[in-house]
Design an enzyme around this catalytic site. Sequence first.
Site, PDB file in Angstrom:
ATOM      1  CG  ASP A   1      31.685   2.159  52.176  1.00 35.70           C
ATOM      2  OD1 ASP A   1      31.608   2.975  53.395  1.00 35.70           O
ATOM      3  OD2 ASP A   1      30.993   2.229  52.286  1.00 35.70           O
TER       4      ASP A   1
ATOM      5  NE  ARG B   1      28.754   4.980  51.812  1.00 35.78           N
ATOM      6  CZ  ARG B   1      28.769   5.710  53.590  1.00 35.78           C
ATOM      7  NH1 ARG B   1      28.041   5.334  54.175  1.00 35.78           N
ATOM      8  NH2 ARG B   1      30.161   6.119  54.085  1.00 35.78           N
TER       9      ARG B   1
ATOM     10  CE1 TYR C   1      33.874   2.612  45.081  1.00 33.47           C
ATOM     11  CE2 TYR C   1      34.331   4.921  43.802  1.00 33.47           C
ATOM     12  CZ  TYR C   1      34.282   4.169  44.134  1.00 33.47           C
ATOM     13  OH  TYR C   1      35.283   4.676  45.437  1.00 33.47           O
TER      14      TYR C   1
ATOM     15  CG  ASP D   1      25.699   1.318  52.871  1.00 33.85           C
ATOM     16  OD1 ASP D   1      24.324   1.120  54.357  1.00 33.85           O
ATOM     17  OD2 ASP D   1      26.312   1.714  52.797  1.00 33.85           O
TER      18      ASP D   1
END
Length: 296
Positions: free
Chosen positions: A43, A177, A71, A85
């Site tokens: 993203d 997310r 992540y 988000d």
Amino acid sequence: MQSSPIHGLLVLDKPAGLTSHDVVSLARRAAGERSIGHLGTLDPMATGVLPLLIGKWTRLAPFFSTADKHYTGTIRFGFSTDTFDVEGTPTSELKPLERSLEDLRVLAQRFQGTIDQVPPVFSAKKIGGVPAYKLARQGKPVEMKTARITIHSFKLEGAEGDTVRFSMRVSSGGYVRSVAHELGELAGCGAHLSSLRRVQAGPFGLSEAVTREQLIEAANVGTVRDLLLHPRTVLPEFPAVAADEPSLAKLRNGQAANLPEYSEAAMVKVFRGQTELAAIGRRIAGTLFQPHLNLL
């Protein structure tokens, strides 16, 4: 501009603010090559590892389609957003986080292992051939189907106020997310992903990544090729074997060829010389291989 066509794999450390498509466009200009594809969308708000296949190497994409991702990032508790988000519009009233970090860690355990996850409406998942986010922006109803994913680890590392630091290892297709959003629902106050950095995608990590500035500088002096990973280090699960020209000719024409490869591996990387990846070969029997994928 590069003097000859470039084929290979480049790992970029994507900065915040760029879409994955923006990165592909940047790489196309830098390499002078139209055929470039990324391995796993990031993203715009996210940073970190974004592998790019360049030239003929785009044909290798299926070999990376199931790669896990690692992540790090932060989740802010107190309200949810429509995109799950920090870039989205709030969808709940501000409510203080009343759970301790230990409470949240207990809740986070529900996301460990194989689960059915509902992707965010604002995502690249396609519905009838159209990305879901495009339908959502048009105000059209979007019904997302659950996807089975595996979260190998989800650790809440620490907290500062209403923001919690985390690390996560997740299978391909998983949305961090969505986890942040659902954790906020369990906590009773809403939450959203406030920052995200991909530190590893499959075998590729930040130690191998180059920055946007390094790529631009290399393009200016004609050294983009020097930023590519060494071909023999890619797809390390496949042994590498050098083939002579008669064998390469057979593989190129779809015929089987005998190669000097004596392990029991089912697939091998076939090279012309030391650095030109010519094909992926599939073992028929003994040292006889048929071409699974030709890159010549």
